[in-house]
Design a protein around this motif. Structure first.
Motif, short mmCIF file in Angstrom:
data_model
loop_
_atom_site.label_atom_id
_atom_site.label_comp_id
_atom_site.label_asym_id
_atom_site.label_seq_id
_atom_site.Cartn_x
_atom_site.Cartn_y
_atom_site.Cartn_z
N GLY A 240 13.91 61.00 62.11
CA GLY A 240 13.71 60.29 60.78
C GLY A 240 13.89 61.60 59.60
O GLY A 240 13.60 61.03 58.75
N HIS A 241 14.30 62.70 60.09
CA HIS A 241 14.93 63.25 59.44
C HIS A 241 16.01 63.63 59.47
O HIS A 241 16.44 64.34 60.54
CB HIS A 241 14.08 65.03 59.71
CG HIS A 241 12.48 64.79 59.75
ND1 HIS A 241 11.99 64.11 60.67
CD2 HIS A 241 11.73 65.73 58.70
CE1 HIS A 241 10.65 64.57 60.38
NE2 HIS A 241 10.47 64.79 59.17
N PRO A 242 17.12 63.34 58.11
CA PRO A 242 18.33 63.40 57.98
C PRO A 242 18.75 65.05 57.57
O PRO A 242 20.17 64.94 58.05
CB PRO A 242 18.82 62.88 56.74
CG PRO A 242 17.37 62.65 55.54
CD PRO A 242 16.05 62.72 56.83
N HIS A 243 17.91 65.97 57.34
CA HIS A 243 18.60 67.15 57.32
C HIS A 243 18.95 67.65 58.74
O HIS A 243 19.12 68.82 58.80
CB HIS A 243 17.82 68.18 57.04
CG HIS A 243 17.50 67.49 54.66
ND1 HIS A 243 18.92 67.70 54.04
CD2 HIS A 243 16.75 66.80 54.42
CE1 HIS A 243 18.60 67.35 53.04
NE2 HIS A 243 17.60 66.60 53.24
N LEU A 244 17.85 67.16 60.08
CA LEU A 244 17.79 67.29 60.83
C LEU A 244 18.61 66.51 62.49
O LEU A 244 19.84 67.17 63.10
CB LEU A 244 16.33 68.03 61.66
CG LEU A 244 15.62 68.95 61.11
CD1 LEU A 244 14.20 68.76 61.53
CD2 LEU A 244 16.25 70.16 60.71
N GLU A 245 18.50 65.22 62.08
CA GLU A 245 18.38 64.58 63.00
C GLU A 245 20.40 64.40 62.71
O GLU A 245 21.36 63.97 62.34
CB GLU A 245 18.24 63.21 62.91
CG GLU A 245 18.45 62.02 63.93
CD GLU A 245 17.78 60.54 63.51
OE1 GLU A 245 17.85 60.14 64.83
OE2 GLU A 245 16.87 60.46 63.00
N GLY A 246 21.07 64.49 64.11
CA GLY A 246 22.28 64.58 64.46
C GLY A 246 23.33 65.53 63.90
O GLY A 246 25.05 64.87 63.67
N GLY A 301 18.77 65.93 68.84
CA GLY A 301 18.74 64.54 68.05
C GLY A 301 17.64 63.77 67.85
O GLY A 301 16.98 64.58 67.77
N SER A 302 17.12 62.53 68.24
CA SER A 302 16.31 61.79 67.44
C SER A 302 15.31 61.50 68.21
O SER A 302 13.91 61.63 67.66
CB SER A 302 16.85 60.14 67.28
OG SER A 302 16.89 59.72 68.72
N GLU A 303 15.43 62.78 69.65
CA GLU A 303 14.45 62.31 70.32
C GLU A 303 14.04 64.28 71.10
O GLU A 303 12.57 63.90 71.28
CB GLU A 303 14.46 62.06 72.31
CG GLU A 303 15.63 63.20 72.44
CD GLU A 303 17.46 62.89 72.31
OE1 GLU A 303 17.92 63.85 72.66
OE2 GLU A 303 17.24 62.05 72.05
N ASP A 304 13.95 64.99 70.00
CA ASP A 304 13.73 66.29 70.23
C ASP A 304 12.49 66.33 69.28
O ASP A 304 12.62 66.16 68.09
CB ASP A 304 15.21 67.02 69.64
CG ASP A 304 16.20 67.24 70.78
OD1 ASP A 304 16.01 67.02 72.16
OD2 ASP A 304 17.20 67.73 70.30
#
Length: 329
Positions: A240-246, A301-304
């Motif tokens: 849910g955090h676009p600055h971190l996810e991916g 990743g999203s699960e991190d």
């Protein structure tokens, strides 16, 4: 007894009466008795000041055990502490734990910290610090540092400016309420006295991270004041955090805003509410699972879940841009 032939007890009694000048004049007595009465009365007059001095000395010694001490004449290289309120009392206790000599200055004779100063035998100067002669009585010209911790910003600033006029290289720590005012004072004093050590701290500014951490729950792990800023440490789920996810660890870094420090390697079902929280009673002890040496190329990743260091604005930006869920919560 030799001159009158009286019994020893009666002779002693008559002599004491003569000493205290409460005996009848020996008008019809023999000449020896009259001379002894005069001599006894003279000795009594000489003994009266001695007895009075002994009584006053005893009372003075009793009062000094509960009275406030004055700064010793040869005191030097000490800390002058202004204000014995809540903060000043705690600072005084800490300074005495470190065996640092302290002289306190307090205007209120009923201040809460006076009892502690009296118990620790710390010298105290009672008086308004803005009045002439009060800081001199605290030996400010031979002091090592000045801690202005009263609840009045103007009093702290005025005392610091006067102390600097007496000793330009004096170390000064100011307690100020407004952060902008504290910043302006800090820059002005630093520019005016570049060779002296100056610190101005806003109590509300320093306390804000603790309140913010309490409001945000276990997400905030800690806060460290760094000069005029506060560095926050938080545990965030990447989802849910676009600055971190991916993004890779290097791409997720933003200078002056936030930085990824560690990765929680535990599986989502085994994670604690926060990396720093203790396990529940009766649950098996597990290591924290934090990986600190993340390679810059690691993709989040999203699960991190990660531990980040961020400024207040940086963390607010991360949390504020988090998209809402389907329920709109």
């Amino acid at each position: 007894m030799l001159t009158t032939g009286e019994h020893p007890l009666r002779a002693t009694y008559l002599t004491l009466l003569d000493l205290f000048a409460i005996n009848d004049p020996a008008l019809d007595e023999p000449l020896g008795r009259q001379i002894l009465q005069l001599l006894s009365g003279l000795v009594g007059l000489l003994l009266l000041p001695v007895l009075l001095a002994a009584v006053l000395e005893g009372l003075g010694t009793f009062r000094s055990g509960t009275a406030l001490r004055k700064p010793p004449r040869g005191l030097s290289d000490h800390v002058v502490l202004l204000g014995l309120g809540k903060i000043g009392t705690r600072v005084l206790a800490r300074l005495r734990e470190l065996h640092i000599p302290v002289v306190c200055v307090e205007a209120d004779p009923e201040a809460r910290g006076l009892a502690l100063a009296r118990r620790l035998r710390v010298p105290v100067v009672l008086g308004d610090v803005t009045q002439e002669g009060v800081l001199e009585a605290a030996k400010i010209h031979r002091a090592h540092a000045l801690l202005a911790l009263t609840s009045a910003d103007t009093t702290n600033l005025e005392a610091s400016l006067y102390a600097r006029s007496v000793r330009p290289d004096l170390r000064v720590v100011l307690r100020l309420y407004d952060d902008d005012f504290a910043t302006a004072v800090y820059r002005t004093l630093r520019a005016t006295h570049p060779h002296a050590l100056t610190r101005s701290r806003s109590v509300s500014h320093l306390a804000a991270p603790a309140f913010a951490g309490a409001m945000m729950g276990r997400q905030i792990l800690g806060a460290i004041p760094v000069e005029r800023r506060v560095l926050l440490f938080a545990a965030l789920d990447v989802a849910g955090h676009p600055h971190l996810e991916g993004r890779t660890v290097a791409e997720a870094f933003r200078a002056g805003a936030w930085r990824v420090l560690a990765l929680d390697s535990a599986s989502p079902e085994e994670r604690r509410p926060g990396p720093a929280t203790a396990p529940a009673p009766g649950s098996p002890e597990r290591p924290s699972g934090l990986v600190w040496d993340l390679p810059p190329t690691y993709v989040l990743g999203s699960e991190d879940r990660v531990v980040i260091a961020a400024t207040r604005r940086g963390l607010a930006e991360l949390l504020g841009r988090r998209p809402r869920d389907r329920t709109g919560a």
